[in-house]
Write an enzyme that holds these catalytic residues in place. Sequence first.
Site, mmCIF file in Angstrom:
data_model
loop_
_atom_site.group_PDB
_atom_site.id
_atom_site.type_symbol
_atom_site.label_atom_id
_atom_site.label_comp_id
_atom_site.label_asym_id
_atom_site.label_seq_id
_atom_site.Cartn_x
_atom_site.Cartn_y
_atom_site.Cartn_z
ATOM 1 N N LYS A 222 0.701 -1.168 -0.125
ATOM 2 C CA LYS A 222 -0.060 0.282 -0.320
ATOM 3 C C LYS A 222 0.769 1.432 0.174
ATOM 4 C CE LYS A 222 -3.984 -2.022 1.988
ATOM 5 N NZ LYS A 222 -5.096 -2.154 3.181
ATOM 6 N N ASP B 103 -6.192 4.918 11.646
ATOM 7 C CA ASP B 103 -6.913 3.683 11.829
ATOM 8 C C ASP B 103 -8.915 3.993 12.006
ATOM 9 O OD1 ASP B 103 -8.803 1.599 11.841
ATOM 10 O OD2 ASP B 103 -7.120 0.424 12.631
ATOM 11 N N ALA C 293 -11.798 6.455 4.275
ATOM 12 C CA ALA C 293 -12.006 5.414 5.030
ATOM 13 C C ALA C 293 -13.292 4.613 6.148
ATOM 14 C CB ALA C 293 -11.106 5.654 5.931
ATOM 15 N N TYR D 202 -22.623 -2.805 6.284
ATOM 16 C CA TYR D 202 -22.300 -2.151 5.439
ATOM 17 C C TYR D 202 -23.426 -0.934 4.921
ATOM 18 C CZ TYR D 202 -19.863 0.115 1.520
ATOM 19 O OH TYR D 202 -19.538 1.432 0.702
ATOM 20 N N LYS E 79 -22.660 2.852 6.029
ATOM 21 C CA LYS E 79 -22.977 4.439 5.595
ATOM 22 C C LYS E 79 -23.926 5.346 5.488
ATOM 23 C CE LYS E 79 -20.323 4.437 3.281
ATOM 24 N NZ LYS E 79 -18.236 5.117 3.009
ATOM 25 N N GLY F 218 -22.096 5.439 -7.192
ATOM 26 C CA GLY F 218 -22.408 4.858 -7.830
ATOM 27 C C GLY F 218 -21.913 3.225 -7.273
ATOM 28 N N LEU F 219 -22.492 2.015 -7.886
ATOM 29 C CA LEU F 219 -20.837 1.587 -8.729
ATOM 30 C C LEU F 219 -20.160 1.629 -9.059
ATOM 31 C CD1 LEU F 219 -20.475 -1.591 -7.422
ATOM 32 C CD2 LEU F 219 -21.906 -2.471 -9.874
#
Length: 345
Positions: free
Chosen positions: A42, A64, A85, A169, A173, A196-197
């Site tokens: 990363k 975190d 995040a 999830y 959100k 969106g996706l």
Amino acid sequence: MENTRVCVTGGSSYLGSSLIKRLLEKGYTVHATLRNLGDPFKVGLLKGLPTLGADNRLKLFEADIYNPDEFETAIQGCNYIFHLATPLQHEPKDTQFKDTSEAAVSGIKSIVRSCIKSGTIKRLIYTASVVAASPIKDSGSGFKQFMDESCWTPLNLSFAFANKVLIDYTHSKSLSEKELLKHTSGDLEVVSIACGLVGGDTLLTTMPESMGMLISQITKDSRRYQTLRFLEELLGKVPIVHIEDVCEAHILCMEKPSINGRFLCVSAYLSSAEIASHWEKNYPSLKIAEEFVEDSGRDIGWGSTKLKKIGFEYKFDAKVILDDTLKWAQKMGEFASSQNTVVPK
């Protein structure tokens, strides 16, 4: 731009890495957070961005979401923050929060406090998700006529193709975005961009989950296809958007002189059957099994215009989003060798 510092949390993610690259290209100085600075992959992904000046305009910080106060150091001295995040699955050893929703909401509260404390942050831009914007009626009996910024997902309903991870999830959100928008009347400007996706291309060396979902019907990936169908059952159809449009929408919402509120970022609104039809029409050599094609037959439209009203223009339509995703998947070896040379009709 050289004098503007921007913080990006979740910097090594699919969107985070692409956004950081674009910010560096535009001349901004970027503070990026990672969960673990000891992760060579990363760290190498961001430090290796092929952008002029990245060596001295990119600084990495460890933070975190399960320890949200850690973001304060990265925020200090910045003018804007993009908060990407988010906890995807609950840390089983964590005793501070009972689930991902508590962790995400706590993260929002902590970051808002750090932004105000910094004295330099003008605007907090949160990367939200369309899973929080279901146009389903509160009763659960059918969908509204359009999906737009007025839609909020009822959290007391069950949905087909759901599992614990997807429900957690969705709740996370939804609750974190609502927490953020409580602060729109304060001195700190706050913006949520419910995406969106996302498809297109990627800086990652492994297939992002959203891209994998878009091609799940042709890769015969049952798990990802079930998630695609969950989105369709939750949202009426599947809202999709190109990664480059997502990055540009975020940057526009930063560069505006003044802005607050909620925006949906989607350039096409398709059923999973329409996605399958695209593959069958344009790539006849790809055969889609019957179990990966289900037509809901829903008559629901896209009603969001808020981004366009502030001057944003989508550059990528559904065809380009899907074609680019397929092209990138082939480069990453997502298909059997016999399919590596798939070309459009």
